[in-house]
Design a protein around this motif. Structure first.
Motif, PDB file in Angstrom:
ATOM      1  N   GLY A   5     -15.692  10.597   1.562  1.00 36.17           N
ATOM      2  CA  GLY A   5     -14.490  10.794   0.748  1.00 36.17           C
ATOM      3  C   GLY A   5     -13.343   9.908   1.210  1.00 36.17           C
ATOM      4  N   PHE A   6     -13.172   9.785   2.528  1.00 32.52           N
ATOM      5  CA  PHE A   6     -12.127   8.914   3.062  1.00 32.52           C
ATOM      6  C   PHE A   6     -12.416   7.446   2.732  1.00 32.52           C
ATOM      7  CE2 PHE A   6     -11.089  12.260   6.416  1.00 32.52           C
ATOM      8  CZ  PHE A   6      -9.930  12.646   5.758  1.00 32.52           C
ATOM      9  N   LYS A   7     -13.685   7.063   2.840  1.00 33.48           N
ATOM     10  CA  LYS A   7     -14.070   5.682   2.517  1.00 33.48           C
ATOM     11  C   LYS A   7     -13.771   5.387   1.048  1.00 33.48           C
ATOM     12  CE  LYS A   7     -18.041   2.615   2.264  1.00 33.48           C
ATOM     13  NZ  LYS A   7     -19.505   2.517   2.418  1.00 33.48           N
ATOM     14  N   GLU A   8     -14.142   6.316   0.178  1.00 33.90           N
ATOM     15  CA  GLU A   8     -13.891   6.140  -1.250  1.00 33.90           C
ATOM     16  C   GLU A   8     -12.393   6.027  -1.531  1.00 33.90           C
ATOM     17  OE1 GLU A   8     -14.497   8.859  -5.142  1.00 33.90           O
ATOM     18  OE2 GLU A   8     -16.310   8.517  -3.931  1.00 33.90           O
ATOM     19  N   LYS A   9     -11.617   6.832  -0.874  1.00 30.88           N
ATOM     20  CA  LYS A   9     -10.161   6.794  -1.060  1.00 30.88           C
ATOM     21  C   LYS A   9      -9.592   5.460  -0.578  1.00 30.88           C
ATOM     22  CE  LYS A   9      -6.072   9.547  -0.534  1.00 30.88           C
ATOM     23  NZ  LYS A   9      -5.556  10.881  -0.332  1.00 30.88           N
ATOM     24  N   SER A  10     -10.126   4.924   0.526  1.00 29.70           N
ATOM     25  CA  SER A  10      -9.635   3.635   1.029  1.00 29.70           C
ATOM     26  C   SER A  10      -9.995   2.499   0.069  1.00 29.70           C
ATOM     27  CB  SER A  10     -10.183   3.354   2.429  1.00 29.70           C
ATOM     28  OG  SER A  10     -11.557   3.025   2.411  1.00 29.70           O
ATOM     29  N   LYS A  12     -10.405   2.888  -3.216  1.00 23.30           N
ATOM     30  CA  LYS A  12      -9.523   3.063  -4.375  1.00 23.30           C
ATOM     31  C   LYS A  12      -8.139   2.484  -4.101  1.00 23.30           C
ATOM     32  CE  LYS A  12     -11.563   7.144  -6.498  1.00 23.30           C
ATOM     33  NZ  LYS A  12     -11.423   8.566  -6.810  1.00 23.30           N
ATOM     34  N   LYS A  13      -7.654   2.683  -2.891  1.00 23.43           N
ATOM     35  CA  LYS A  13      -6.346   2.146  -2.512  1.00 23.43           C
ATOM     36  C   LYS A  13      -6.349   0.622  -2.584  1.00 23.43           C
ATOM     37  CE  LYS A  13      -2.959   2.467   1.200  1.00 23.43           C
ATOM     38  NZ  LYS A  13      -2.675   3.018   2.523  1.00 23.43           N
ATOM     39  N   ASN A  16      -6.497  -0.466  -6.361  1.00 21.43           N
ATOM     40  CA  ASN A  16      -5.203  -0.327  -7.025  1.00 21.43           C
ATOM     41  C   ASN A  16      -4.206  -1.376  -6.550  1.00 21.43           C
ATOM     42  OD1 ASN A  16      -5.729   1.767  -8.838  1.00 21.43           O
ATOM     43  ND2 ASN A  16      -5.539   3.283  -7.218  1.00 21.43           N
ATOM     44  N   TRP A  90     -15.175   0.137   4.564  1.00 24.78           N
ATOM     45  CA  TRP A  90     -13.834   0.716   4.487  1.00 24.78           C
ATOM     46  C   TRP A  90     -12.841  -0.312   3.966  1.00 24.78           C
ATOM     47  CZ3 TRP A  90     -12.446   5.737   5.701  1.00 24.78           C
ATOM     48  CH2 TRP A  90     -13.457   6.520   6.224  1.00 24.78           C
ATOM     49  N   LEU A 119     -16.835   2.853  -8.725  1.00 30.46           N
ATOM     50  CA  LEU A 119     -15.751   2.269  -7.936  1.00 30.46           C
ATOM     51  C   LEU A 119     -16.127   0.897  -7.377  1.00 30.46           C
ATOM     52  CD1 LEU A 119     -12.948   2.657  -6.699  1.00 30.46           C
ATOM     53  CD2 LEU A 119     -14.059   3.844  -4.799  1.00 30.46           C
TER      54      LEU A 119
END
Length: 175
Positions: A5-10, A12-13, A16, A90, A119
């Motif tokens: 989840g953290f990897k996916e969020k990084s 996405k960041k 964007n 990451w 993603l």
């Protein structure tokens, strides 16, 4: 699970940040090289992209095709490069040298042929150094310069519409 989840969020960041940065590049010139990024889980036949390059009068040696699969087996497509989510680390760091080479290639046209909201595919489209980007993916309008609204199975429609718009934008030589 938490690390995924953290990897996916990084990622996405990073995506964007790439899409929100201003990028106004007006390139004159004709399409002489094509890169194709497609989802092998949606499209099984890569030969159709070779017919597309013939249809657009692009030499076969100026066509580079790369596939994505969520399946972990990397040898599914021995014909060309196939990557999976493990090839992206990451913050969207590319861990595959062939994929890095593809993204740094200065294609005249990048075709992102996928409809799934994955993603990694969106990140690769955004990271590509291609001068002009066309796709059938419609969920994020910031990714591509041209979006042709067709289904994956309607490749002949996509092919004819792409040629029509490339002529309108003066990206194809008169035949």
């Amino acid at each position: 699970m938490i690390l995924k989840g953290f990897k996916e969020k990084s990622i996405k960041k990073k995506l964007n940040a790439l899409l929100d940065s201003p990028k106004v590049v007006v390139e004159d010139g004709f399409v002489k090289s094509i890169g194709v990024l497609f989802n092998a889980d949606e499209v099984g036949d890569f030969e159709m992209f070779k017919s597309l390059s013939d249809y657009l009068n692009v030499r076969p040696n100026k066509l580079k095709i790369i596939a994505f699969t969520e399946n972990k087996k990397e040898n599914l497509f021995s014909w060309n490069v196939c990557f999976n989510p493990k090839d992206i680390g990451w913050l969207g760091k590319i861990n595959n040298p062939e994929l890095e080479t593809f993204l740094n290639a200065d294609f005249d046209l990048l075709i992102s042929f996928y409809t799934s909201d994955i993603l990694e595919l969106k990140l690769l489209t955004a990271l590509s150094k291609a001068k002009y980007k066309a796709s059938i993916f419609q969920n994020d309008k910031r990714l591509n310069d041209l979006i042709i609204s067709t289904e994956v199975k309607q490749f002949s429609v996509f092919k004819s519409e792409l040629k029509k718009y490339l002529k309108v934008f003066n990206k194809l030589r008169n035949e």
